[in-house]
Design a protein around this motif. Structure first.
Motif, PDB file in Angstrom:
ATOM      1  N   LEU A 124     -18.569  59.510  54.325  1.00 45.55           N
ATOM      2  CA  LEU A 124     -19.600  59.548  53.289  1.00 45.55           C
ATOM      3  C   LEU A 124     -19.291  58.543  52.182  1.00 45.55           C
ATOM      4  O   LEU A 124     -20.159  57.779  51.755  1.00 45.55           O
ATOM      5  CB  LEU A 124     -19.719  60.969  52.712  1.00 45.55           C
ATOM      6  N   LYS A 125     -18.024  58.540  51.753  1.00 42.04           N
ATOM      7  CA  LYS A 125     -17.612  57.641  50.664  1.00 42.04           C
ATOM      8  C   LYS A 125     -17.802  56.174  51.042  1.00 42.04           C
ATOM      9  O   LYS A 125     -18.238  55.356  50.232  1.00 42.04           O
ATOM     10  CB  LYS A 125     -16.130  57.870  50.320  1.00 42.04           C
ATOM     11  N   GLU A 126     -17.436  55.876  52.281  1.00 43.06           N
ATOM     12  CA  GLU A 126     -17.539  54.491  52.755  1.00 43.06           C
ATOM     13  C   GLU A 126     -18.983  53.999  52.695  1.00 43.06           C
ATOM     14  O   GLU A 126     -19.250  52.817  52.475  1.00 43.06           O
ATOM     15  CB  GLU A 126     -17.033  54.428  54.202  1.00 43.06           C
ATOM     16  N   ALA A 127     -19.930  54.931  52.867  1.00 49.17           N
ATOM     17  CA  ALA A 127     -21.348  54.572  52.835  1.00 49.17           C
ATOM     18  C   ALA A 127     -21.929  54.653  51.421  1.00 49.17           C
ATOM     19  O   ALA A 127     -23.141  54.513  51.230  1.00 49.17           O
ATOM     20  CB  ALA A 127     -22.119  55.501  53.764  1.00 49.17           C
ATOM     21  N   GLY A 128     -21.048  54.906  50.428  1.00 49.17           N
ATOM     22  CA  GLY A 128     -21.524  54.967  49.043  1.00 49.17           C
ATOM     23  C   GLY A 128     -22.266  56.243  48.703  1.00 49.17           C
ATOM     24  O   GLY A 128     -23.073  56.283  47.766  1.00 49.17           O
ATOM     25  N   VAL A 129     -22.012  57.314  49.487  1.00 47.70           N
ATOM     26  CA  VAL A 129     -22.686  58.599  49.238  1.00 47.70           C
ATOM     27  C   VAL A 129     -21.921  59.367  48.159  1.00 47.70           C
ATOM     28  O   VAL A 129     -20.697  59.471  48.204  1.00 47.70           O
ATOM     29  CB  VAL A 129     -22.761  59.437  50.537  1.00 47.70           C
ATOM     30  N   LYS A 130     -22.649  59.911  47.184  1.00 48.17           N
ATOM     31  CA  LYS A 130     -22.050  60.763  46.153  1.00 48.17           C
ATOM     32  C   LYS A 130     -22.065  62.206  46.662  1.00 48.17           C
ATOM     33  O   LYS A 130     -23.087  62.684  47.155  1.00 48.17           O
ATOM     34  CB  LYS A 130     -22.850  60.670  44.856  1.00 48.17           C
ATOM     35  N   VAL A 131     -20.922  62.899  46.506  1.00 47.51           N
ATOM     36  CA  VAL A 131     -20.796  64.258  47.036  1.00 47.51           C
ATOM     37  C   VAL A 131     -20.607  65.258  45.903  1.00 47.51           C
ATOM     38  O   VAL A 131     -19.720  65.103  45.057  1.00 47.51           O
ATOM     39  CB  VAL A 131     -19.599  64.351  48.023  1.00 47.51           C
ATOM     40  N   ILE A 132     -21.467  66.293  45.900  1.00 48.04           N
ATOM     41  CA  ILE A 132     -21.315  67.414  44.974  1.00 48.04           C
ATOM     42  C   ILE A 132     -21.020  68.656  45.808  1.00 48.04           C
ATOM     43  O   ILE A 132     -21.758  68.962  46.743  1.00 48.04           O
ATOM     44  CB  ILE A 132     -22.567  67.585  44.067  1.00 48.04           C
TER      45      ILE A 132
END
Length: 337
Positions: A124-132
Motif C-alpha cells: 500500500l505504501k509503495e503505491a502512495g496509499v494512506k492508511v488509517i
C-alpha cells in the motif's frame, strides 16, 4: 457527476491534520460498514466534503470491488477510500488480491480494521496509499503508529460493532490517545453532530468517524426499515453480544438479539460460536437489503439516541459544519472574559 467546485463559497471549513492528510474539505469520515458502504453512500459523503468509504469485504470478491470502485468514480471526483477488515476465518478472503485491486484502481486511502495490517502495508505504501487503522485501545493505536499507519480511528466503548474488551468510553480514550500518539487520529463511536465534532476536537482528535449516523441518510443503500429503526431507537436500545466469546459486539436490540442473549445466559461458559450462529451468521443481506429487522444481530451504536431524522449526506455535513462554527465562535468564545 457532482461538480467539485464548492457550491457554498462561505461554507465553514475546519483545517486539521486529517483534512490535510486526505485532501478533504471537512474532518468527517464515513466508516466502513458491512452491507452499507457501497458506492452510493461513499460518493455522497465525499461530494459533501467528507471522506466516503467503500466496504471491501461486502463486495465478496476483488473483481466486484474493482467494479464498485469504478462505479463510485462515476459518481464523484473527490477522494474516497476502501475499508479492508482483516478477520480470522476458516477460509480467509484473498487479501493480497484485494490489496492489489485497491492499488491498481488508484484508490489512495484505505481504512484497515480487525487484525494487524502490517504485512499488507508495504504494498500500500509503495503505491502512495494512506492508511488509517481502526483501534479500540491506546496500545493498539501505538502499535498501528509503530508499524507505519498514517492515522488511526480511535473507537470508544459507545461505538456500534466491535468496541474491544476494555470498555473505555471516548471521554477518557480520546485524551489518552492525544497524550500518546504522534500521528493524527479521529474519534469514532458516539459521533452524530456538531457537538460530537467540536467535543472530539477539544479532546485532541483531528476529526470524527461516523458509522450509525450515516446509515440514517437518504443515500445509504439500505432498507427504509433500517433507517426508521435507527430514528425510533433511544440510547438505551443497544445490547452487547458475544462478551463470553471475547468478541464483543454492540448491536440494536431486537427479537433475535433477545434469543441470543438468552442462550448466552443459559450456556454460560459452555457457549460456542456455533450456538449463536443462526443469529449472527450471514444475516446482513436480510436486514440491510430486505428490511427483516428481526432476522439477526446488526451493529449499531448508542448514538441512535441522538439521531432524529434522515437527511441527505450534503444536508447532514452542511448542518454539522454550520453548527460547529456557531459552537466554537459563539458558545465557546462567548464564555471567555
Amino acid at each position: 457527476m457532482r461538480n467539485s467546485k464548492n457550491n457554498h463559497p462561505r461554507e465553514p471549513a475546519l483545517k486539521t491534520r486529517i483534512t490535510q492528510l486526505f485532501g478533504i474539505q471537512h474532518p468527517i469520515i464515513q466508516g466502513g460498514m458491512h452491507f452499507v458502504g457501497f458506492a452510493e453512500l461513499a460518493a455522497a459523503v465525499s461530494n459533501a466534503g467528507g471522506l466516503g468509504i467503500i466496504t471491501g469485504l461486502t463486495l465478496r470478491t476483488p473483481e466486484k470491488l474493482e467494479q464498485e470502485i469504478a462505479r463510485c468514480r462515476g459518481m464523484t471526483d473527490k477522494p474516497f477510500g476502501v475499508n479492508l477488515t482483516f478477520l480470522p476465518a476458516v477460509t480467509p478472503p484473498d487479501y493480497p488480491k484485494f490489496v492489489e485491486t485497491i492499488v491498481n484502481s488508484g484508490v489512495k486511502i484505505v481504512e484497515t480494521a480487525g487484525n494487524n495490517p502490517q504485512k499488507y502495508l508495504p504494498a500500500l505504501k509503495e503505491a502512495g496509499v494512506k492508511v488509517i487503522h481502526k483501534c479500540t485501545s491506546v496500545r493498539h493505536a501505538l502499535k498501528a503508529e509503530s508499524i507505519g499507519c498514517d492515522a488511526v480511528s480511535v473507537d470508544g466503548f459507545e461505538c456500534g460493532g466491535h468496541p474491544g474488551e476494555d470498555d473505555v468510553p471516548n471521554m477518557i480514550l480520546l485524551p489518552r490517545a492525544a497524550e500518546a500518539l504522534k500521528i493524527p487520529f479521529v474519534a469514532s463511536g458516539g459521533m452524530a453532530d456538531a457537538r460530537s465534532l467540536v467535543a472530539a476536537l477539544a479532546l485532541g482528535a483531528d476529526g470524527m468517524n461516523m458509522g450509525t449516523r450515516f446509515i440514517a441518510t437518504q443515500e445509504a443503500p439500505v432498507h427504509a426499515h433500517v433507517k426508521e429503526a435507527i430514528v425510533a431507537a433511544s440510547e438505551l436500545d443497544t445490547r452487547l453480544i458475544m462478551r463470553p466469546l471475547r468478541n464483543t459486539e454492540r448491536v440494536l436490540a431486537n427479537a433475535a438479539v433477545d434469543r441470543l442473549l438468552a442462550k448466552e445466559r443459559e450456556l454460560g461458559a459452555r457457549l460456542s460460536f456455533a450456538d449463536i450462529a443462526a443469529e449472527v451468521g450471514g444475516v446482513y443481506p436480510r436486514i440491510m437489503q430486505q428490511g427483516d429487522m428481526d432476522a439477526g444481530a446488526w451493529s449499531c451504536g448508542m448514538v441512535v439516541g441522538l439521531i432524529h431524522d434522515i437527511p441527505t449526506c450534503q444536508q447532514l455535513i452542511d448542518r454539522i459544519m454550520g453548527e460547529a462554527e456557531v459552537l466554537i465562535r459563539r458558545r465557546l468564545e462567548g464564555m471567555l472574559h
